[in-house]
Write a protein that holds these residues in place. Structure first.
Motif, PDB file in Angstrom:
ATOM      1  N   ILE A 109      23.972 -17.362 -28.224  1.00  0.00           N
ATOM      2  CA  ILE A 109      22.692 -17.956 -27.816  1.00  0.00           C
ATOM      3  C   ILE A 109      22.722 -18.292 -26.336  1.00  0.00           C
ATOM      4  O   ILE A 109      21.797 -17.951 -25.589  1.00  0.00           O
ATOM      5  N   LEU A 110      23.789 -18.925 -25.893  1.00  0.00           N
ATOM      6  CA  LEU A 110      23.898 -19.270 -24.477  1.00  0.00           C
ATOM      7  C   LEU A 110      24.009 -18.031 -23.607  1.00  0.00           C
ATOM      8  O   LEU A 110      23.487 -17.991 -22.494  1.00  0.00           O
ATOM      9  N   GLY A 111      24.681 -17.042 -24.099  1.00  0.00           N
ATOM     10  CA  GLY A 111      24.820 -15.790 -23.348  1.00  0.00           C
ATOM     11  C   GLY A 111      23.491 -15.105 -23.159  1.00  0.00           C
ATOM     12  O   GLY A 111      23.188 -14.563 -22.106  1.00  0.00           O
ATOM     13  N   LYS A 112      22.647 -15.136 -24.191  1.00  0.00           N
ATOM     14  CA  LYS A 112      21.325 -14.507 -24.093  1.00  0.00           C
ATOM     15  C   LYS A 112      20.459 -15.274 -23.107  1.00  0.00           C
ATOM     16  O   LYS A 112      19.729 -14.687 -22.314  1.00  0.00           O
ATOM     17  N   SER A 114      21.461 -17.254 -20.610  1.00  0.00           N
ATOM     18  CA  SER A 114      21.962 -17.168 -19.230  1.00  0.00           C
ATOM     19  C   SER A 114      21.654 -15.806 -18.616  1.00  0.00           C
ATOM     20  O   SER A 114      21.411 -15.691 -17.425  1.00  0.00           O
ATOM     21  N   SER A 115      21.637 -14.753 -19.464  1.00  0.00           N
ATOM     22  CA  SER A 115      21.307 -13.434 -18.912  1.00  0.00           C
ATOM     23  C   SER A 115      19.832 -13.342 -18.576  1.00  0.00           C
ATOM     24  O   SER A 115      19.452 -12.655 -17.640  1.00  0.00           O
ATOM     25  N   SER A 116      18.991 -14.065 -19.302  1.00  0.00           N
ATOM     26  CA  SER A 116      17.559 -14.036 -18.971  1.00  0.00           C
ATOM     27  C   SER A 116      17.279 -14.875 -17.732  1.00  0.00           C
ATOM     28  O   SER A 116      16.314 -14.638 -17.028  1.00  0.00           O
ATOM     29  N   TRP A 117      18.096 -15.847 -17.399  1.00  0.00           N
ATOM     30  CA  TRP A 117      17.912 -16.666 -16.216  1.00  0.00           C
ATOM     31  C   TRP A 117      18.317 -15.923 -14.949  1.00  0.00           C
ATOM     32  O   TRP A 117      17.786 -16.122 -13.884  1.00  0.00           O
ATOM     33  N   SER A 118      19.298 -15.061 -15.090  1.00  0.00           N
ATOM     34  CA  SER A 118      19.804 -14.384 -13.892  1.00  0.00           C
ATOM     35  C   SER A 118      18.887 -13.253 -13.434  1.00  0.00           C
ATOM     36  O   SER A 118      19.008 -12.769 -12.336  1.00  0.00           O
ATOM     37  N   THR A 119      17.972 -12.799 -14.252  1.00  0.00           N
ATOM     38  CA  THR A 119      17.098 -11.684 -13.835  1.00  0.00           C
ATOM     39  C   THR A 119      15.830 -12.139 -13.218  1.00  0.00           C
ATOM     40  O   THR A 119      15.411 -13.175 -13.065  1.00  0.00           O
TER      41      THR A 119
END
Length: 119
Positions: A109-112, A114-119
């Motif tokens: 959940i955190l990985g998903k 954090s990846s949406s925040w970086s884009t």
């Protein structure tokens, strides 16, 4: 008192090893003073009938055959303490597996996010 552990059957009955029986009967045979055998029965919480069966089996030679069969038998039985420890370890193992699953789910959940925040 005898230093050999007394096990338990699955139904909760006491189970006496050959080592326990042998040591008890050694003490039984050595008990010659008045009342010493009764004291031995009380100290070990045994009935005379149980001891009488052990004596009869020993005198018939059944113990020798039983010891030979046990020596030839592969592996060994767990005593009640080992069974309790195994049950505890299995319980702890299951709890740890659940924690790992929760941690992996949280990481996904955190990985998903954090990846949406970086884009």
């Amino acid at each position: 008192m005898i230093d050999v552990e007394v096990g338990r059957t699955p139904t909760g009955m006491r189970s006496f090893s050959m080592a326990y029986r042998s040591e008890f009967l050694r003490q039984w045979d050595a008990a010659i003073e008045r009342g010493s055998r009764a004291k031995l029965l009380r100290e070990n919480n045994l009935a005379y009938g149980t001891v009488h069966r052990w004596i009869a089996a020993r005198d018939r030679g059944e113990w020798t055959a039983s010891m030979r069969a046990a020596a030839e038998k592969p592996g060994r039985r767990m005593d009640s303490r080992e069974r309790a420890e195994l049950a505890q370890l299995r319980k702890e193992n299951q709890q740890l597996r659940q924690k790992v699953e929760q941690a992996e789910a949280a990481q996904q959940i955190l990985g998903k996010h954090s990846s949406s925040w970086s884009t």
